[in-house]
Design a protein around this motif. Structure first.
Motif, mmCIF file in Angstrom:
data_model
loop_
_atom_site.group_PDB
_atom_site.id
_atom_site.type_symbol
_atom_site.label_atom_id
_atom_site.label_comp_id
_atom_site.label_asym_id
_atom_site.label_seq_id
_atom_site.Cartn_x
_atom_site.Cartn_y
_atom_site.Cartn_z
ATOM 1 N N LEU A 4 95.707 41.572 102.876
ATOM 2 C CA LEU A 4 94.768 41.500 102.328
ATOM 3 C C LEU A 4 93.796 40.715 103.172
ATOM 4 O O LEU A 4 94.304 40.126 103.832
ATOM 5 C CB LEU A 4 95.501 40.188 101.138
ATOM 6 N N TYR A 5 92.192 40.772 103.318
ATOM 7 C CA TYR A 5 91.635 39.588 103.864
ATOM 8 C C TYR A 5 90.700 39.046 102.391
ATOM 9 O O TYR A 5 90.282 39.750 101.982
ATOM 10 C CB TYR A 5 90.140 40.600 104.942
ATOM 11 N N PHE A 6 90.928 37.763 103.083
ATOM 12 C CA PHE A 6 90.820 36.639 102.386
ATOM 13 C C PHE A 6 89.051 35.740 103.012
ATOM 14 O O PHE A 6 89.690 35.276 103.905
ATOM 15 C CB PHE A 6 90.816 35.865 101.250
ATOM 16 N N GLY A 7 88.235 35.489 102.418
ATOM 17 C CA GLY A 7 87.115 34.639 103.038
ATOM 18 C C GLY A 7 85.865 34.278 102.693
ATOM 19 O O GLY A 7 86.055 34.636 101.599
ATOM 20 N N ALA A 114 101.244 54.048 98.882
ATOM 21 C CA ALA A 114 99.605 54.105 99.625
ATOM 22 C C ALA A 114 99.323 52.790 100.394
ATOM 23 O O ALA A 114 100.160 51.683 100.037
ATOM 24 C CB ALA A 114 98.874 54.749 99.098
ATOM 25 N N ASN A 115 98.085 53.437 101.709
ATOM 26 C CA ASN A 115 98.314 51.914 102.355
ATOM 27 C C ASN A 115 96.855 50.985 101.370
ATOM 28 O O ASN A 115 95.853 52.506 101.551
ATOM 29 C CB ASN A 115 97.733 52.222 103.179
ATOM 30 N N ILE A 116 96.650 50.494 100.997
ATOM 31 C CA ILE A 116 95.835 49.600 100.059
ATOM 32 C C ILE A 116 95.281 48.140 100.875
ATOM 33 O O ILE A 116 95.940 47.578 100.867
ATOM 34 C CB ILE A 116 95.657 48.750 98.415
ATOM 35 N N VAL A 117 93.719 47.553 101.413
ATOM 36 C CA VAL A 117 93.761 47.137 102.416
ATOM 37 C C VAL A 117 92.620 46.189 101.467
ATOM 38 O O VAL A 117 91.525 46.995 100.841
ATOM 39 C CB VAL A 117 93.381 47.288 103.236
ATOM 40 N N PHE A 118 93.093 44.912 100.688
ATOM 41 C CA PHE A 118 91.903 44.231 99.831
ATOM 42 C C PHE A 118 90.824 43.706 100.579
ATOM 43 O O PHE A 118 91.304 42.682 101.528
ATOM 44 C CB PHE A 118 92.988 43.331 98.680
ATOM 45 N N VAL A 119 89.902 43.097 100.370
ATOM 46 C CA VAL A 119 88.755 42.012 100.242
ATOM 47 C C VAL A 119 88.744 40.901 99.140
ATOM 48 O O VAL A 119 88.502 41.938 98.085
ATOM 49 C CB VAL A 119 87.576 42.858 100.996
ATOM 50 N N LEU A 120 88.517 39.504 99.281
ATOM 51 C CA LEU A 120 88.232 38.870 98.412
ATOM 52 C C LEU A 120 88.233 37.701 98.575
ATOM 53 O O LEU A 120 88.200 37.392 100.196
ATOM 54 C CB LEU A 120 89.939 38.664 97.970
ATOM 55 N N ASN A 121 86.717 37.519 98.358
ATOM 56 C CA ASN A 121 86.000 36.243 97.948
ATOM 57 C C ASN A 121 86.778 34.619 98.398
ATOM 58 O O ASN A 121 87.917 35.064 97.271
ATOM 59 C CB ASN A 121 84.795 35.850 97.887
ATOM 60 N N ASP A 122 86.794 34.132 99.092
ATOM 61 C CA ASP A 122 86.854 32.094 98.968
ATOM 62 C C ASP A 122 86.751 31.372 98.372
ATOM 63 O O ASP A 122 85.719 31.313 99.462
ATOM 64 C CB ASP A 122 88.441 32.138 100.706
ATOM 65 N N VAL A 123 86.242 31.091 97.133
ATOM 66 C CA VAL A 123 85.369 30.582 96.599
ATOM 67 C C VAL A 123 86.595 29.187 95.899
ATOM 68 O O VAL A 123 85.407 28.250 95.296
ATOM 69 C CB VAL A 123 84.939 31.145 94.928
ATOM 70 N N ASP A 153 101.541 43.063 102.130
ATOM 71 C CA ASP A 153 102.762 42.664 103.557
ATOM 72 C C ASP A 153 101.819 42.071 104.293
ATOM 73 O O ASP A 153 102.456 40.831 105.380
ATOM 74 C CB ASP A 153 102.841 44.299 104.024
ATOM 75 N N GLU A 154 100.328 41.437 104.442
ATOM 76 C CA GLU A 154 100.653 41.202 105.777
ATOM 77 C C GLU A 154 98.720 40.261 105.134
ATOM 78 O O GLU A 154 97.700 41.048 103.894
ATOM 79 C CB GLU A 154 99.604 41.704 106.144
ATOM 80 N N VAL A 155 98.323 39.487 104.809
ATOM 81 C CA VAL A 155 97.526 38.195 104.681
ATOM 82 C C VAL A 155 96.715 37.580 105.937
ATOM 83 O O VAL A 155 96.973 37.005 106.424
ATOM 84 C CB VAL A 155 97.638 37.314 103.933
ATOM 85 N N TYR A 156 95.355 37.714 105.761
ATOM 86 C CA TYR A 156 94.782 37.550 106.728
ATOM 87 C C TYR A 156 93.806 36.654 106.125
ATOM 88 O O TYR A 156 92.900 36.901 105.246
ATOM 89 C CB TYR A 156 93.660 38.218 107.188
ATOM 90 N N LEU A 162 86.930 36.275 112.936
ATOM 91 C CA LEU A 162 87.985 36.460 113.206
ATOM 92 C C LEU A 162 89.559 36.041 112.016
ATOM 93 O O LEU A 162 89.155 34.990 111.020
ATOM 94 C CB LEU A 162 88.536 34.458 114.299
ATOM 95 N N ALA A 163 90.225 36.835 112.329
ATOM 96 C CA ALA A 163 91.546 36.877 111.795
ATOM 97 C C ALA A 163 92.507 36.018 111.965
ATOM 98 O O ALA A 163 92.799 36.181 113.173
ATOM 99 C CB ALA A 163 91.921 38.120 111.257
ATOM 100 N N SER A 164 92.637 35.107 111.100
ATOM 101 C CA SER A 164 94.597 34.079 111.077
ATOM 102 C C SER A 164 95.190 35.474 109.865
ATOM 103 O O SER A 164 94.645 34.812 108.777
ATOM 104 C CB SER A 164 93.975 33.324 111.044
ATOM 105 N N ARG A 165 96.432 35.396 110.811
ATOM 106 C CA ARG A 165 96.991 36.119 109.614
ATOM 107 C C ARG A 165 98.275 34.596 109.944
ATOM 108 O O ARG A 165 99.102 34.031 109.918
ATOM 109 C CB ARG A 165 98.190 36.791 110.500
#
Length: 167
Positions: A4-7, A114-123, A153-156, A162-165
């Motif tokens: 997951l990548y959120f921001g 499978a590998n799944i990469v998610f993008v989420l807005n931080d609101v 498994d990973e959250v950024y 810049l990504a902070s794990r």
């Protein structure tokens, strides 16, 4: 692997998620685009065009605004990679659904091999919205974000490109 990548808006999360998906994939990954094109929003079309230019021809694009399980087959192979951009649009498109439906869909996705990469807005860092539909969206974004963080498994967290794990 689930990631997951959120921001916030324009934080660079999609760019970083694309790079991660490409690094995970041994072949051309899938880009699962969740925007519902029926709104006829010209500014949003410009954003989508920019995303398309950014990812060039490095992904196979699938457009599905509501039912992610419809396009994520159950018999996936571990080398398959999907980038879901973005979960906030998916949530917006499903805002009339109840929390249980959304969480169930995420739980089913978490079982896929499978590998799944998610993008989420931080609101969730602003003020509480005045109208009930906006409050529901903000609340559900927090709930969906918590569920994604749990299954990934990973959250950024992404700020200024810049990504902070976190996990």
């Amino acid at each position: 692997m689930k990631i997951l990548y959120f921001g916030g808006q324009k934080s660079g999360k999609s760019n970083l998620a694309e790079k991660k998906a490409l690094s995970l994939s041994s072949k051309k990954p899938y880009y699962l685009a969740t925007y519902d094109n029926s709104f006829n929003d010209k500014e949003m079309h410009k954003r989508i065009d920019k995303h398309k230019l950014q990812r060039k021809d490095e992904f196979l694009t699938i457009e599905e605004p509501k039912d992610l399980l419809k396009v994520l087959p159950k018999n996936l192979k571990a080398e398959e990679t999907f980038l879901v951009d973005c979960m906030s649009m998916w949530l917006f498109n499903n805002i009339q659904e109840d929390e249980e439906y959304l969480i169930t869909q995420l739980e089913e996705i978490s079982k896929l091999d499978a590998n799944i990469v998610f993008v989420l807005n931080d609101v969730n860092s602003g003020i509480i919205p005045f109208d009930s539909e906006s409050r529901k969206f903000v609340d559900m974004t927090g709930i969906v974000g918590q569920k994604l963080a749990q299954i990934c498994d990973e959250v950024y967290e992404v700020k200024l490109g810049l990504a902070s794990r976190l996990k």
